[in-house]
Design a protein around this motif. Structure first.
Motif, PDB file in Angstrom:
ATOM      1  N   LEU A 105      -4.315   5.899 -14.494  1.00 21.77           N
ATOM      2  CA  LEU A 105      -3.622   5.546 -13.252  1.00 21.77           C
ATOM      3  C   LEU A 105      -4.601   5.476 -12.079  1.00 21.77           C
ATOM      4  N   PHE A 106      -5.416   6.529 -11.936  1.00 21.93           N
ATOM      5  CA  PHE A 106      -6.302   6.588 -10.772  1.00 21.93           C
ATOM      6  C   PHE A 106      -7.605   5.815 -10.973  1.00 21.93           C
ATOM      7  N   THR A 107      -8.048   5.694 -12.219  1.00 16.55           N
ATOM      8  CA  THR A 107      -9.348   5.057 -12.456  1.00 16.55           C
ATOM      9  C   THR A 107      -9.233   3.546 -12.655  1.00 16.55           C
ATOM     10  N   LEU A 108      -8.199   3.113 -13.350  1.00 21.06           N
ATOM     11  CA  LEU A 108      -8.099   1.690 -13.675  1.00 21.06           C
ATOM     12  C   LEU A 108      -6.932   0.981 -12.979  1.00 21.06           C
ATOM     13  N   LEU A 109      -5.812   1.669 -12.834  1.00 23.31           N
ATOM     14  CA  LEU A 109      -4.608   0.982 -12.341  1.00 23.31           C
ATOM     15  C   LEU A 109      -4.427   1.041 -10.833  1.00 23.31           C
ATOM     16  N   TRP A 110      -5.189   1.905 -10.167  1.00 22.43           N
ATOM     17  CA  TRP A 110      -4.961   2.076  -8.723  1.00 22.43           C
ATOM     18  C   TRP A 110      -5.226   0.784  -7.947  1.00 22.43           C
ATOM     19  N   LEU A 111      -6.178   0.003  -8.438  1.00 25.84           N
ATOM     20  CA  LEU A 111      -6.498  -1.274  -7.788  1.00 25.84           C
ATOM     21  C   LEU A 111      -5.274  -2.204  -7.814  1.00 25.84           C
ATOM     22  N   ILE A 112      -4.571  -2.191  -8.943  1.00 28.46           N
ATOM     23  CA  ILE A 112      -3.371  -3.046  -9.061  1.00 28.46           C
ATOM     24  C   ILE A 112      -2.285  -2.548  -8.107  1.00 28.46           C
ATOM     25  N   ILE A 113      -2.096  -1.230  -8.070  1.00 27.49           N
ATOM     26  CA  ILE A 113      -1.079  -0.660  -7.164  1.00 27.49           C
ATOM     27  C   ILE A 113      -1.427  -1.006  -5.717  1.00 27.49           C
ATOM     28  N   THR A 114      -2.716  -0.883  -5.383  1.00 28.75           N
ATOM     29  CA  THR A 114      -3.164  -1.212  -4.017  1.00 28.75           C
ATOM     30  C   THR A 114      -2.856  -2.682  -3.706  1.00 28.75           C
ATOM     31  N   THR A 115      -3.142  -3.559  -4.650  1.00 30.01           N
ATOM     32  CA  THR A 115      -2.910  -4.993  -4.439  1.00 30.01           C
ATOM     33  C   THR A 115      -1.420  -5.269  -4.261  1.00 30.01           C
ATOM     34  N   VAL A 116      -0.598  -4.606  -5.064  1.00 33.28           N
ATOM     35  CA  VAL A 116       0.857  -4.809  -4.952  1.00 33.28           C
ATOM     36  C   VAL A 116       1.350  -4.335  -3.582  1.00 33.28           C
ATOM     37  N   VAL A 117       0.882  -3.152  -3.171  1.00 34.11           N
ATOM     38  CA  VAL A 117       1.298  -2.616  -1.866  1.00 34.11           C
ATOM     39  C   VAL A 117       0.845  -3.558  -0.749  1.00 34.11           C
ATOM     40  N   ALA A 118      -0.385  -4.059  -0.868  1.00 32.13           N
ATOM     41  CA  ALA A 118      -0.901  -4.995   0.149  1.00 32.13           C
ATOM     42  C   ALA A 118      -0.029  -6.257   0.180  1.00 32.13           C
ATOM     43  N   GLY A 119       0.288  -6.792  -0.987  1.00 36.18           N
ATOM     44  CA  GLY A 119       1.130  -7.991  -1.071  1.00 36.18           C
ATOM     45  C   GLY A 119       2.495  -7.754  -0.446  1.00 36.18           C
ATOM     46  N   LEU A 120       3.104  -6.596  -0.767  1.00 31.38           N
ATOM     47  CA  LEU A 120       4.434  -6.270  -0.228  1.00 31.38           C
ATOM     48  C   LEU A 120       4.384  -6.038   1.277  1.00 31.38           C
ATOM     49  N   SER A 121       3.192  -5.638   1.779  1.00 27.94           N
ATOM     50  CA  SER A 121       3.045  -5.411   3.229  1.00 27.94           C
ATOM     51  C   SER A 121       2.726  -6.710   3.968  1.00 27.94           C
ATOM     52  N   GLY A 122       2.671  -7.809   3.271  1.00 27.16           N
ATOM     53  CA  GLY A 122       2.404  -9.098   3.897  1.00 27.16           C
ATOM     54  C   GLY A 122       0.932  -9.384   4.102  1.00 27.16           C
ATOM     55  N   ILE A 123       0.080  -8.625   3.425  1.00 31.03           N
ATOM     56  CA  ILE A 123      -1.366  -8.848   3.571  1.00 31.03           C
ATOM     57  C   ILE A 123      -1.834  -9.720   2.407  1.00 31.03           C
ATOM     58  N   GLY A 124      -2.529 -10.787   2.733  1.00 30.39           N
ATOM     59  CA  GLY A 124      -2.999 -11.703   1.698  1.00 30.39           C
ATOM     60  C   GLY A 124      -3.986 -11.031   0.753  1.00 30.39           C
ATOM     61  N   VAL A 125      -3.799 -11.259  -0.550  1.00 28.76           N
ATOM     62  CA  VAL A 125      -4.707 -10.624  -1.516  1.00 28.76           C
ATOM     63  C   VAL A 125      -5.690 -11.635  -2.111  1.00 28.76           C
ATOM     64  N   GLU A 126      -5.755 -12.835  -1.478  1.00 28.75           N
ATOM     65  CA  GLU A 126      -6.725 -13.838  -1.958  1.00 28.75           C
ATOM     66  C   GLU A 126      -8.139 -13.416  -1.569  1.00 28.75           C
ATOM     67  N   ASN A 127      -8.246 -12.813  -0.385  1.00 31.22           N
ATOM     68  CA  ASN A 127      -9.553 -12.404   0.099  1.00 31.22           C
ATOM     69  C   ASN A 127      -9.597 -10.867   0.204  1.00 31.22           C
ATOM     70  N   LEU A 128     -10.238 -10.243  -0.775  1.00 27.69           N
ATOM     71  CA  LEU A 128     -10.259  -8.773  -0.803  1.00 27.69           C
ATOM     72  C   LEU A 128     -11.244  -8.185   0.210  1.00 27.69           C
ATOM     73  N   ASP A 129     -11.982  -9.068   0.921  1.00 27.57           N
ATOM     74  CA  ASP A 129     -12.902  -8.577   1.952  1.00 27.57           C
ATOM     75  C   ASP A 129     -12.311  -8.700   3.357  1.00 27.57           C
ATOM     76  N   SER A 130     -11.053  -9.168   3.444  1.00 23.75           N
ATOM     77  CA  SER A 130     -10.464  -9.322   4.787  1.00 23.75           C
ATOM     78  C   SER A 130     -10.254  -7.945   5.412  1.00 23.75           C
ATOM     79  N   PRO A 131     -10.392  -7.852   6.750  1.00 18.23           N
ATOM     80  CA  PRO A 131     -10.247  -6.529   7.407  1.00 18.23           C
ATOM     81  C   PRO A 131      -8.896  -5.879   7.118  1.00 18.23           C
ATOM     82  N   GLU A 132      -7.808  -6.700   7.025  1.00 18.33           N
ATOM     83  CA  GLU A 132      -6.475  -6.134   6.778  1.00 18.33           C
ATOM     84  C   GLU A 132      -6.431  -5.488   5.383  1.00 18.33           C
ATOM     85  N   TYR A 133      -6.996  -6.207   4.403  1.00 17.13           N
ATOM     86  CA  TYR A 133      -6.965  -5.671   3.038  1.00 17.13           C
ATOM     87  C   TYR A 133      -7.846  -4.417   2.925  1.00 17.13           C
TER      88      TYR A 133
END
Lengths: 272, 268
Positions: A184-212
């Protein structure tokens, strides 16, 4: 009746266990080889990672520590309670007059020490590698933060694993819970983070954006690996993910106290 | 004689998963022990006899302070300090030596424990440096006994200690129990065979379905139940419950023989 003495005996037992024959080489390959490779002046690293100081090498190699040392903590602690429970030894231990909370702390000390000692030995050896390859050493402050961060990371994983082990009633579920928590913490946390970012309206196309980067920083406060990275980033001026040091320290304290307290409560109520 | 430990109306029920509820964490009362009254006197050997699932282990764990239940004249802390406990068939394993394993248990006691003397008492001195994985079942029983003898206990509680032992080791165990009892240490020993305890126990308590059906000396129990001198546990249970030995089937533990009772006393 001392928890520290019992913790040392548990450490001795765990560090001499057969499984250490797997853990030692695993740690050595990840920690020493990563230091050797990353301290190569000709190394061409992906994702524009720049390594130009001894601490940069130590910081970048933590990606390998996270993978190997935390897995080592899982392998040492996943049956910390369940094995004694299945064999009946737990009944003997719980019927002794030692306070259950002291026993719980001794278990944490012993299991944590059994992974922290080899990791620290290898980290010291990796400092020698860095000095040999780069001709420089990190400052004492940097070594202290690195060692403290690693100690805390291993403490968090050990406590989570012991808590999981105390919940499991057979070896199979003990392994499943242990590996599940690690994944969960080593491999899946990145996916959870991406999902939370997506649900928060933050674009996940650019993982270097300041919002992400900011939402990733916030999400990392809820993961032991993330807090570890936050702690190690504190001496680095070039990295700022917009998270205040107070939040990072508070999160580290919470990760140190909450699982430990839950584990103590669990041991106090445990029936053999 | 003032009893060393007195149990008055001791009741404990295990919590088991309640599958009738939609909540995964829901628990309900399961089997246990009900309204147990017993006295453990200094220097006596009390035998707990009963079939599988009678509640012998639950009662023993309650005596040792592993279950927080009321009805004892001594506190839980006192019992954990002065009651030595030998669980049934502990599988000691790992790469620790016998001495280190006993030392780690001794570390959990408040008083000094002479580990070498303890190892000598249980006859493991020649195996002191052997690792636990290399011990036989008989040796493992001795390890458990060493743990029960730690800290000069006033009472030693043993859960089916004779299981898995060869006749010689059984004799050694019974001799040791007699020696301990002659020194004023009380012993509580469980078994599902009356014959195991016949020549050893001063008093017997017959358990079934979590309840003490009858207790006293074996002669007293047999004369009260009008049984022969070679009567076994089955005949005793049948005499108390009123069922015929020929009627016994594999559902011996069914509620109709002896109903489960709630802590208040009423039948469930």
């Amino acid at each position: 009746m001392s928890g520290a003495n019992l913790g040392l005996l548990i450490l001795k037992e765990r560090i001499s266990a057969t499984r250490m024959m797997v853990i030692w080489p695993l740690l050595a390959i990840f920690i020493l080889f990563s230091s050797w490779g990353l301290s190569d002046p000709k190394a061409n690293l992906p994702a524009d990672i720049v390594v130009d100081s001894a601490y940069d090498v130590m910081f970048t190699s933590t990606a390998f520590i996270i993978f190997s040392a935390t897995l080592g903590a899982v392998l040492i602690s996943f049956d910390g309670i369940s094995r004694d429970r299945i064999s009946g030894v737990l009944e003997v231990k719980l019927s002794q007059p030692m306070k259950r909370s002291t026993y719980a702390r001794a278990l944490v000390i012993g299991h944590w020490g059994a992974i922290f000692v080899p990791v620290t030995i290898l980290n010291i050896m990796s400092l020698i590698v860095i000095w040999y390859r780069m001709g420089e050493l990190p400052t004492i402050e940097e070594v202290f933060i690195h060692t403290l961060g690693t100690a805390l990371l291993l403490l968090w994983y050990t406590t989570i694993q012991l808590l999981s082990s105390s919940l499991a009633k057979d070896m199979g579920s003990s392994i499943a819970i242990g590996i599940g928590a690690w994944m969960l913490f080593t491999l899946l946390w990145l996916i959870i983070t991406t999902v939370v970012a997506g649900l928060s309206g933050i674009g996940v196309e650019n993982l270097d954006s300041p919002e992400y980067v900011r939402i990733e920083g916030i999400m990392d406060l809820f993961s032991p690996n993330g807090v570890y990275h936050h702690l190690l980033e504190m001496p680095l001026d070039e990295i700022d993910r917009g998270i205040s040091p107070i939040a990072i320290v508070a999160s580290a304290i919470a990760w140190s106290l909450i699982p430990l307290q839950l584990f103590i409560m669990r041991i106090e109520r445990l029936k053999p | 004689m003032e009893p060393l430990l007195k149990l008055t109306n001791v009741t404990w029920r295990h919590k088991v998963r309640d599958f009738s509820s939609w909540k995964p964490w829901a628990k309900k009362d399961g089997a246990g022990i009900y309204h147990v009254d017993l006295e453990i006197n200094p220097g006596t050997i009390l035998g707990l006899v009963g079939p599988n699932g009678a509640g012998k282990t639950t009662l023993i764990r309650s005596i040792c302070g592993l279950y927080a239940c009321e009805g004892f004249n001594k506190s839980e802390n006192y019992r954990r300090k002065f009651v030595g406990y030998m669980p049934e068939q502990v599988r000691w394993e790992g790469r620790l030596s016998v001495k280190d394993a006993i030392s780690s248990i001794a570390e959990m006691r408040s008083s000094y424990v002479d580990v070498d003397k303890l190892i000598d008492t249980v006859g493991l001195s020649s195996r002191s440096d052997d690792i636990l994985d290399n011990l036989s079942q008989g040796m493992r029983q001795r390890m458990s006994l060493a743990c029960a003898l730690m800290g000069s206990p006033e009472i030693i509680v043993m859960d089916e200690p004779l299981n898995g032992l060869d006749p010689l080791a059984q004799r050694a165990f019974t001799n040791l129990m007699r020696q301990l009892s002659s020194k004023g240490i009380s012993i509580v020993i469980s078994s599902h065979q009356v014959s195991d305890l016949e020549a050893l126990a001063d008093k017997i308590a017959l358990l079934h379905h979590g309840q003490v059906l009858i207790d006293g000396t074996l002669e007293h129990i047999r004369s009260k139940l009008r049984l022969d001198s070679d009567s076994d546990i089955v005949e005793m249970i049948c005499a108390v419950t009123g069922i015929q030995p020929d009627e016994i089937s594999l559902d011996i533990a069914r509620d109709s023989i002896i109903p489960l009772r709630k802590p208040g006393g009423e039948e469930e």
